[in-house]
Design an enzyme around this catalytic site. Structure first.
Site, PDB file in Angstrom:
ATOM      1  N   LYS A   1      27.272  -3.485  38.171  1.00 35.52           N
ATOM      2  CA  LYS A   1      27.799  -4.842  37.991  1.00 35.52           C
ATOM      3  C   LYS A   1      29.085  -5.010  38.793  1.00 35.52           C
ATOM      4  CE  LYS A   1      29.977  -3.356  33.676  1.00 35.52           C
ATOM      5  NZ  LYS A   1      29.759  -3.209  32.219  1.00 35.52           N
TER       6      LYS A   1
ATOM      7  N   TYR B   1      61.799  -9.404  47.562  1.00 35.92           N
ATOM      8  CA  TYR B   1      61.981 -10.611  46.757  1.00 35.92           C
ATOM      9  C   TYR B   1      62.721 -10.302  45.463  1.00 35.92           C
ATOM     10  CZ  TYR B   1      58.577 -13.214  49.577  1.00 35.92           C
ATOM     11  OH  TYR B   1      57.926 -13.853  50.589  1.00 35.92           O
TER      12      TYR B   1
HETATM   13  C1  PLP Z   1      29.762  -1.853  31.867  1.00 35.22           C
HETATM   14  C2  PLP Z   1      28.795  -1.283  30.908  1.00 35.22           C
HETATM   15  C3  PLP Z   1      28.370   0.055  31.017  1.00 35.22           C
HETATM   16  C4  PLP Z   1      29.032   1.027  31.962  1.00 35.22           C
HETATM   17  O1  PLP Z   1      30.251   1.424  31.386  1.00 35.22           O
HETATM   18  P1  PLP Z   1      31.236   2.477  32.101  1.00 35.22           P
HETATM   19  O2  PLP Z   1      32.337   2.639  31.123  1.00 35.22           O
HETATM   20  O3  PLP Z   1      31.683   1.843  33.373  1.00 35.22           O
HETATM   21  O4  PLP Z   1      30.462   3.715  32.344  1.00 35.22           O
HETATM   22  C5  PLP Z   1      27.357   0.486  30.174  1.00 35.22           C
HETATM   23  N1  PLP Z   1      26.815  -0.345  29.260  1.00 35.22           N
HETATM   24  C6  PLP Z   1      27.211  -1.623  29.099  1.00 35.22           C
HETATM   25  C7  PLP Z   1      26.570  -2.471  28.045  1.00 35.22           C
HETATM   26  C8  PLP Z   1      28.225  -2.135  29.909  1.00 35.22           C
HETATM   27  O5  PLP Z   1      28.633  -3.400  29.737  1.00 35.22           O
END
Ligand code: PLP
Length: 374
Positions: free
Chosen positions: A43, A265
């Site tokens: 994702k 800044y």
């Molecule tokens: C993002 C997500 C994962 C992966 O989690 P990590 O901590 O990045 O390994 C797995 N399951 C679900 C439902 C997620 O939303």
């Protein structure tokens, strides 16, 4: 943006992504999982590394189940991996999108009873039971069937009819703290909910951190994301993953600042002694978080140096007083993020987490993909 090597050589700041490290991380997670299959969570564009590059490499390593958050991500991913790979969409099935899920062969991770009803109805239209995964909530209180919905399902098994169930899954809230009692609580709830289901389903519980909690968390599928990209699975423990990314920024100018003068800044940092300052091409527009002002560190010629003064949009200023003159020259490259200053280390300095840091990488870096393992 992927460009030719010459543009890469000329870039003021650049991001190198070693797909070989992603491969090794996937193999490491597979080892940890024993014989249990390992999905890939890609994702947010592969946590910022580029799902178009990461997903095919995972496929080559044997990954056949991919998770994304949104439908758009799922559709985009379809073109990068072979047709036998499954793509599941974690954010559920919004009303009106059912036909599009079928058209692109995306598997919804349904998280409410109305989604199940609509998916069954879509299957009736298609003339076959459609595949889905079932999200149950074991304590995250974010997505998934809650206890009351589980009661309804247990009382009326027909509610799950007409769907080809791939997995029942749930998500751990505190898996990065291996000793936290919530892990065992969620595992117990997950087992109970699974046992109450009127149809047998394979199960998936462990994200990256969960995989390192031990075999009882593995079930039938691991779902790692961050560990593939080098993030540490467990807080306070050694990180067994390799860092696949390196960000370098060029030194634009060097100057000597007299004691008493301020840098940047707001005049927020004042030199207590004569200080050699390197101005480096990486700023918050590149995802170099402004909270790293006078807090971040970069590696110059292998030496850690403090970021002093505010992070600007396009630049940071670094105290290189202790760096030999030949290592800090205009046009020279500084490691802003990488094996020396890892995303987790930088996130700690910035008061955030590696996840946010990676997914905030700017689009201005010239990107360069290498594969040290293939
Ligand atoms: C993002 C997500 C994962 C992966 O989690 P990590 O901590 O990045 O390994 C797995 N399951 C679900 C439902 C997620 O939303």
């Amino acid at each position: 943006m992927v460009t030719t090597t010459s543009a890469f050589d000329a870039a003021l700041s650049r991001l190198t992504i070693d797909l070989g490290a992603v491969r090794q991380n996937y193999r490491r997670l597979r080892r940890e999982l024993g014989g249990v299959p390992c999905a890939g969570v890609v994702k947010a564009d592969g946590y910022g590394l580029g799902a178009d590059h990461v997903a095919p490499v995972l496929y080559e390593e044997g990954c056949r189940t991919f998770f994304v958050a949104t439908f758009d991500e799922a559709v985009a991913l379809r073109q990068f991996i072979p047709a036998d790979a499954e793509i599941a969409c974690l954010n559920g099935l919004l009303a009106g999108t059912e036909a599009a899920f079928v058209e692109h062969r995306i598997i919804p991770v349904v998280n409410a009873l109305d989604q199940i009803d609509r998916w069954r109805a879509q299957g009736a239209t298609a003339g076959r039971a459609l595949p889905a995964m079932l999200h149950v909530d074991t304590g995250m209180n974010r997505l998934g069937l809650d206890g009351r919905e589980m009661d309804r399902v247990a009382d009326d098994p027909a509610l799950l009819d007409g769907i080809e169930w791939r997995y029942v899954l749930s998500h751990l809230a505190i898996a990065d703290e291996p000793d936290h009692p919530m892990n065992a609580q969620q595992l117990a709830r997950f087992r109970k909910m699974r046992a109450r289901l009127p149809v047998a389903m394979k199960a998936s519980l462990a994200n990256s951190s969960g995989i390192f909690l031990g075999p009882e968390f593995h079930h039938d599928l691991g779902r790692p994301g961050i560990a593939l990209y080098g993030g540490r699975p467990s807080a306070g423990r050694d990180n067994p993953m390799l860092c696949p990314i390196r960000i370098e920024g060029r030194i634009l100018q060097l100057r000597t600042v007299e004691a008493g003068w301020t840098v940047g800044y707001g005049g927020s940092w004042r030199a207590e002694r004569e200080t050699r300052i390197a101005t480096v091409a990486a700023g918050y527009a590149d995802g170099y978080l402004r909270s790293l002002s006078s807090a971040g560190r970069v590696a110059v010629g292998g030496r850690l140096c403090n970021v002093v003064g505010r992070v600007s949009m396009d630049m940071i200023t670094v105290d290189v007083s202790d760096v030999p003159a030949f290592d800090a020259v205009p046009g020279g490259m500084v490691e802003v993020l990488g094996p020396t200053v890892t995303p987790d280390a930088m996130a700690d300095m910035a008061g955030t987490i590696g996840y946010e840091l990676l997914t905030s990488l700017g689009s201005r870096y010239i990107r360069h993909y290498v594969d040290t393992t293939a």
